[in-house]
Write a protein that holds these residues in place. Sequence first.
Motif: not given
Length: 525
Positions: A38-58
């Motif tokens: 699964l792919v994730w991205t975060s803001a420059a300061d490491g804060q996650i805005v959303d991870m759709p695949e993560w949500r789907a998994l968890t």
Amino acid sequence: MALVPEFNASSPERERRDTALAESEARYRALVRASSSLVWTSAADGQIVDMPEWRALTGQTVDEVRGWGWLNSLHPDDRARTGVVWQAAIDARSYYETEYRIRRWDGQYVWHQARGVAVFEDDGSIREWVGICVDIEDRKRASQQQIEAEKALRALNDTLEQRVEAQARERARIWHVSQDMLVVADTEGRYLNVNPAWTATLGWSESDLVGNTSGWLLHPDDQEKTHAELAQLAEGHRTLRFESRLRHKSGSYRWLSWTAVPDRGLVYAVARDITEIRIAEEQLRAARRELAAVSRQTMMGEMTASIAHEISQPLTAIVANAYAGSQWLNRAEPEIDAVREILKQIGNEANRASEVIASTRSMFGKGRSEMSAVSVTTILGNVLVLVNDEFERHHISVKNETLCELPQVMAERVQLQQVFLNLFMNAIDAMSSVTDRARVLTIKSRLGENDGVLITLEDSGIGIDASHLDCIFDAFFTTKADGMGMGLSICRSIIESHGGQLSAKPGDLHGTVFQIVLPTAPLPL
Ligand SMILES: Nc1ncnc2c1ncn2[C@@H]1O[C@H](COP(=O)(O)OP(=O)(O)OP(=O)(O)O)[C@@H](O)[C@H]1O
Ligand SMILES: [Mg+2]
């Protein structure tokens, strides 16, 4: 969370770039999905805005994932560590990599490997972080299994080692506490290792024994047979029953009973000290012989007394009557009638005396016996077993060449045994003083003339003086200090009562040959 940050400024050039980036991102996601990551991205300061695949998994919601909330779907044991590693990567603006267990929507924890890199702007600032999470459950499980297998193997090795050690300890204990003498030797009989029982039994120290053969300890009479036994062992045969004497440090000899096994060029042997048993056996044997001699003497004494008594009565009467008769005749007028009467009485008394003698003979004769068809070979074999010890003790070898297929004879088993026993004992007596030749007793059997069975016993003993040949079968003839002279006389009367013959002649070179002929039993109808 969008992989591509939004830009305020817009230009055709930028739009083109954004489109290219979006396409590239879509391609990239498709690729990653295809590889079950699964792919994730975060803001420059490491804060996650959303991870759709993560949500789907968890099964987490957007709100739950946001910021550091995604950490809550990790295994409690992995949370703090993951937070630290992630923060460290952010602080160092460096490559991020860690492994953790994600709690799936169904509550199952699944190992994942997370990797991420910072995406930089042209000015060197971080635009965002992008990364993937790869399912490594199978790999983890495999490596866990491997770890467990290795652990199990190590445990097994440990127990094996412990077991081997325990066994080695037990063996060492057996080696040390054994009352039996244990020895490892080479096939020439050189002692390589002896246990402490050797010192306890023979007095010699380990260093006296190890490196030497038994030659200097062996009783001279046992040297030859020990070499023969060793040769057998060298050829791979086991020693099951072998007895020899070894010299104690004090000079006396100890009797040892051996068992030995050859294995890969070495001989493993156990010896038990049987000296006491031997002495006891010897005493028992002597006591038995003495008892037999005494009981025979007693029996003979009693028999002689009763025969003498039985015969002396008619003899006394005969003498008295003869005297009276001569008195009657000496008278001036001889009383012929009275003399006739007295002569008749003398005749009766004489008959009584001869009846006594006849009944004495019948004691060894057919009257009392229970005859049956028996195999001489079997009877001989049984008696040989009985006296085997005596033969061994006197170093006499017995060559039994009797035939099994001989016809049976009519005989009383016990009496025939008695005959062989007497003849064997005589042979032992005749050979025990021979030192210049082998002591051998050869027993042969064959079918004789007139269908009789013929048995010969030939010894290599001192032989019989030619002048004695005629009298050896007489009762009370003996050349022995402790002999009764009854053996052969009893043998002959037994054989004759069976309708056979017993005779003796000198051997070809030396010794004596005794020959027995017995009529065969009639064949059953
Ligand atoms: N195998 C033999 N070799 C040489 N002499 C023998 C042999 N067998 C018997 N004799 C001689 O015959 C004699 C008589 O033997 P016999 O067995 O009758 O009596 P014994 O052995 O002397 O005493 P015992 O009554 O205790 O047997 C012996 O004393 C011995 O001289
Ligand atoms: Mg005898």
